[in-house]
Design a protein around this motif. Sequence first.
Motif, PDB file in Angstrom:
ATOM      1  N   ALA A   1       0.847  -1.195   0.000  1.00 27.53           N
ATOM      2  CA  ALA A   1       0.000   0.000   0.000  1.00 27.53           C
ATOM      3  C   ALA A   1       0.877   1.237   0.000  1.00 27.53           C
ATOM      4  CB  ALA A   1      -0.900   0.009   1.239  1.00 27.53           C
ATOM      5  N   PHE A   2       0.437   2.233  -0.760  1.00 30.47           N
ATOM      6  CA  PHE A   2       1.067   3.542  -0.777  1.00 30.47           C
ATOM      7  C   PHE A   2       0.070   4.494  -0.162  1.00 30.47           C
ATOM      8  CE2 PHE A   2       3.037   1.034  -4.026  1.00 30.47           C
ATOM      9  CZ  PHE A   2       4.373   1.309  -3.867  1.00 30.47           C
ATOM     10  N   VAL A   3       0.484   5.190   0.879  1.00 27.37           N
ATOM     11  CA  VAL A   3      -0.434   6.021   1.654  1.00 27.37           C
ATOM     12  C   VAL A   3       0.020   7.472   1.580  1.00 27.37           C
ATOM     13  CG1 VAL A   3      -1.532   6.364   3.894  1.00 27.37           C
ATOM     14  CG2 VAL A   3      -0.780   4.063   3.219  1.00 27.37           C
ATOM     15  N   GLU A   4      -0.856   8.315   1.035  1.00 30.68           N
ATOM     16  CA  GLU A   4      -0.594   9.755   0.993  1.00 30.68           C
ATOM     17  C   GLU A   4      -1.111  10.359   2.287  1.00 30.68           C
ATOM     18  OE1 GLU A   4      -2.639  11.136  -2.486  1.00 30.68           O
ATOM     19  OE2 GLU A   4      -0.870  10.810  -3.745  1.00 30.68           O
ATOM     20  N   ILE A   5      -0.275  11.159   2.924  1.00 31.93           N
ATOM     21  CA  ILE A   5      -0.619  11.804   4.187  1.00 31.93           C
ATOM     22  C   ILE A   5      -0.594  13.320   4.002  1.00 31.93           C
ATOM     23  CG2 ILE A   5       0.104  12.199   6.579  1.00 31.93           C
ATOM     24  CD1 ILE A   5      -0.764   9.336   6.234  1.00 31.93           C
ATOM     25  N   THR A   6      -1.644  13.971   4.447  1.00 29.54           N
ATOM     26  CA  THR A   6      -1.682  15.428   4.504  1.00 29.54           C
ATOM     27  C   THR A   6      -1.775  15.821   5.968  1.00 29.54           C
ATOM     28  OG1 THR A   6      -2.822  15.501   2.376  1.00 29.54           O
ATOM     29  CG2 THR A   6      -2.894  17.505   3.714  1.00 29.54           C
TER      30      THR A   6
ATOM     31  N   ILE B   1      -3.012  -2.307  10.671  1.00 26.96           N
ATOM     32  CA  ILE B   1      -1.945  -1.311  10.531  1.00 26.96           C
ATOM     33  C   ILE B   1      -2.552   0.081  10.410  1.00 26.96           C
ATOM     34  CG2 ILE B   1      -0.110  -0.482   8.999  1.00 26.96           C
ATOM     35  CD1 ILE B   1       0.434  -3.481   8.335  1.00 26.96           C
ATOM     36  N   HIS B   2      -3.618   0.183   9.656  1.00 29.00           N
ATOM     37  CA  HIS B   2      -4.295   1.474   9.461  1.00 29.00           C
ATOM     38  C   HIS B   2      -4.823   2.014  10.788  1.00 29.00           C
ATOM     39  CE1 HIS B   2      -7.415   4.318   8.145  1.00 29.00           C
ATOM     40  NE2 HIS B   2      -6.657   4.475   7.064  1.00 29.00           N
TER      41      HIS B   2
ATOM     42  N   ALA C   1      -2.558   6.548  14.397  1.00 29.56           N
ATOM     43  CA  ALA C   1      -1.902   7.073  15.600  1.00 29.56           C
ATOM     44  C   ALA C   1      -0.879   8.156  15.277  1.00 29.56           C
ATOM     45  CB  ALA C   1      -1.221   5.932  16.355  1.00 29.56           C
ATOM     46  N   LEU C   2      -0.612   8.383  13.992  1.00 26.74           N
ATOM     47  CA  LEU C   2       0.378   9.395  13.617  1.00 26.74           C
ATOM     48  C   LEU C   2      -0.155  10.789  13.942  1.00 26.74           C
ATOM     49  CD1 LEU C   2       1.498   7.867  10.213  1.00 26.74           C
ATOM     50  CD2 LEU C   2       2.811   7.912  12.347  1.00 26.74           C
TER      51      LEU C   2
END
Length: 152
Positions: A65-70, A119-120, A126-127
């Motif tokens: 998985a590639f996860v974009e974070i804003t 994981i999500h 939790a980030l």
Amino acid sequence: MDRNDVLILEALQKDSSRSIADLAELAGVSASACHRRIKALEASGVITGYAAQIDPHALGLKLQAFVEITLTSQSREAMERFERAVADFDEILDCHLMAGQADYLLRVAAKDLEQYDHIHRDCLAALPGVSAMRSAFAIRRIKRWRGYPVAG
């Protein structure tokens, strides 16, 4: 770096377990000269370490998985807090600060969607300072990373 260093680097990126004798023969230098070159490349920070390439499928990790974070804020403090938190999660394989719409791009591997859900929920959620998260799943790998281009 000269042509011999380039040949050594290309060979080490493909197979870091090659012997000094093999690398020396490939570069056309003596084994002791090859060893000195490798030590110099390590000392200068060109070579930063050695690792085995592992097939994730052999470990049962079939989902990439590639996860974009804003983030809610792009302040130095918010970004440093986020980056420190990312470093605490082994489940996050890669993290890149991005230019463009998303602030960060993460890569995560999981056995299946159920594990990715954990994981999500337990890691990504939790980030600190996250305002949006978008996941995309790789269907299959077309080209495997084989190292940086060092010639040219």
